[in-house]
Write an enzyme that holds these catalytic residues in place. Structure first.
Site, PDB file in Angstrom:
ATOM      1  N   ARG A 135      -4.931  -4.923  33.067  1.00  0.00           N
ATOM      2  CA  ARG A 135      -5.950  -3.877  33.087  1.00  0.00           C
ATOM      3  C   ARG A 135      -7.333  -4.247  33.619  1.00  0.00           C
ATOM      4  NH1 ARG A 135      -3.927  -2.345  27.231  1.00  0.00           N
ATOM      5  NH2 ARG A 135      -3.499  -4.575  27.436  1.00  0.00           N
ATOM      6  N   THR A 145       4.163 -13.243  21.747  1.00  0.00           N
ATOM      7  CA  THR A 145       2.915 -13.514  21.023  1.00  0.00           C
ATOM      8  C   THR A 145       2.584 -12.391  20.036  1.00  0.00           C
ATOM      9  OG1 THR A 145       1.763 -12.623  22.936  1.00  0.00           O
ATOM     10  CG2 THR A 145       1.827 -15.008  22.730  1.00  0.00           C
ATOM     11  N   ASP A 162       9.578  -9.287  35.614  1.00  0.00           N
ATOM     12  CA  ASP A 162       9.391  -9.652  34.197  1.00  0.00           C
ATOM     13  C   ASP A 162      10.279  -8.762  33.327  1.00  0.00           C
ATOM     14  OD1 ASP A 162       8.354 -10.411  31.709  1.00  0.00           O
ATOM     15  OD2 ASP A 162       6.533  -9.226  31.940  1.00  0.00           O
ATOM     16  N   LYS A 197       3.325  -8.562  39.240  1.00  0.00           N
ATOM     17  CA  LYS A 197       4.364  -8.589  38.203  1.00  0.00           C
ATOM     18  C   LYS A 197       4.884  -7.177  37.946  1.00  0.00           C
ATOM     19  CE  LYS A 197       3.498  -9.085  33.551  1.00  0.00           C
ATOM     20  NZ  LYS A 197       4.332  -8.096  32.829  1.00  0.00           N
ATOM     21  N   LYS A 226      12.650 -10.244  31.139  1.00  0.00           N
ATOM     22  CA  LYS A 226      12.985 -11.045  29.942  1.00  0.00           C
ATOM     23  C   LYS A 226      14.448 -10.881  29.547  1.00  0.00           C
ATOM     24  CE  LYS A 226       8.292 -10.462  28.044  1.00  0.00           C
ATOM     25  NZ  LYS A 226       7.764  -9.457  28.982  1.00  0.00           N
ATOM     26  N   HIS A 259      17.963 -11.192  28.043  1.00  0.00           N
ATOM     27  CA  HIS A 259      18.419 -11.785  26.775  1.00  0.00           C
ATOM     28  C   HIS A 259      19.756 -11.131  26.438  1.00  0.00           C
ATOM     29  CE1 HIS A 259      17.300 -12.718  22.281  1.00  0.00           C
ATOM     30  NE2 HIS A 259      18.416 -13.305  22.677  1.00  0.00           N
ATOM     31  N   ASP A 260      20.856 -11.836  26.733  1.00  0.00           N
ATOM     32  CA  ASP A 260      22.182 -11.252  26.539  1.00  0.00           C
ATOM     33  C   ASP A 260      23.176 -12.402  26.546  1.00  0.00           C
ATOM     34  OD1 ASP A 260      24.419  -9.385  26.652  1.00  0.00           O
ATOM     35  OD2 ASP A 260      23.036  -7.932  27.532  1.00  0.00           O
TER      36      ASP A 260
END
Ligand code: C5P
Length: 245
Positions: free
Chosen positions: A221, A130, A73, A46, A75, A77-78
């Site tokens: 991690r 989250t 990744d 990713k 995301k 948004h537009d």
């Protein structure tokens, strides 16, 4: 690249590892030094906002060249046309999966789907981050129980023809009940038993996440910072093999 040049999506996740390693590195050199230690086939990779902003499309090409599927990744948004064009650009990079933000609304989600036709790049959506608690949701005008909001958004995402959502493994059982089996659930916040939670507040083990209905696990991690990342990956792959979700 045209949609027709991309491999068709198979109906299940039997086509490779269900682990997606979060390449949260500050630059391409560090990311690729890690990738070079990993066996293709043992995971997918990713690339998120930090690495992509620092290193751009070249790092996507380098990771792909080493034999890994890439989940981009970012995301998106537009407004619908901008997101559709961004999704087309992601498809040109040959990524395996890309995501948008469900809060962009129905029209934006549908535009993204038209830009990335079904059966090409997997197109999924983030429902709610989250990191947002109930008070944060109220402050931005999203009243109600977060799980209910997540389910409502996930139904809209499915209705717009997207392939799945990013969700916490704790939300996965409710979403699995509410949505069809072929709707893809991708879950971060996963920690192998006995490893540090870092700042993740509510973690689940890989086995729990799969048993809850997750299709893919995003893990950063515990793998990227391990002394022997290959063996951690092997252990997780072995651990989840055969767990029925
Ligand atoms: O290192 P760790 O396993 O915590 O990394 C998790 C990855 O999943 C990070 O790239 C993080 O941005 C992402 N993520 C998350 N929680 C979400 C959505 C994405 O941890 N709700």
């Amino acid at each position: 690249m045209n949609a027709g040049d991309l491999p068709a999506i198979r109906s299940s996740h039997a086509d490779g590892s269900r682990i997606i390693v979060a390449l949260d590195f500050a630059d391409a050199a560090r990311a690729l030094a890690f990738v070079d230690r990993i066996e293709p086939g043992s995971c997918r990779m990713k690339i998120g906002k930090e690495l992509f902003t620092a290193a751009g499309p070249r790092v996507v090409a380098e990771v792909r060249k080493r034999g890994f599927d890439v989940f981009l990744d970012l995301k998106f948004h537009d407004i619908p046309s901008t997101v559709a064009n961004a999704c087309s650009a992601a498809m040109q990079l040959g990524v395996w999966m890309v995501n948008v933000h469900a809060l962009g609304g129905r029209e934006m989600l549908s535009a993204a789907r038209r830009a990335v036709p079904p059966g090409t790049v997997r197109l999924i959506a983030v429902t709610l981050l989250t990191s947002l608690g109930r008070d944060d949701l109220t402050e931005v005008g999203l009243d109600g129980d977060p799980q209910g909001v997540v389910e409502r958004l996930a139904r809209m995402v499915k209705d717009c023809g997207l392939d799945g959502v990013v969700c916490s493994a704790r939300e996965a059982p409710g979403l699995r009940r509410a949505l069809a089996r072929d709707f893809c659930l991708v879950t971060p916040g996963v920690r192998p038993a006995g490893t540090a939670p870092d700042e993740q507040k509510r973690v689940v083990t890989p086995r729990e996440a799969i048993a809850n209905g997750a299709d893919y696990l995003v893990i950063g991690r515990p793998i990227t910072q391990a002394a022997d990342p290959g063996s951690v990956l092997q252990q997780i792959n072995d651990d989840i093999a055969g767990v029925v979700g």
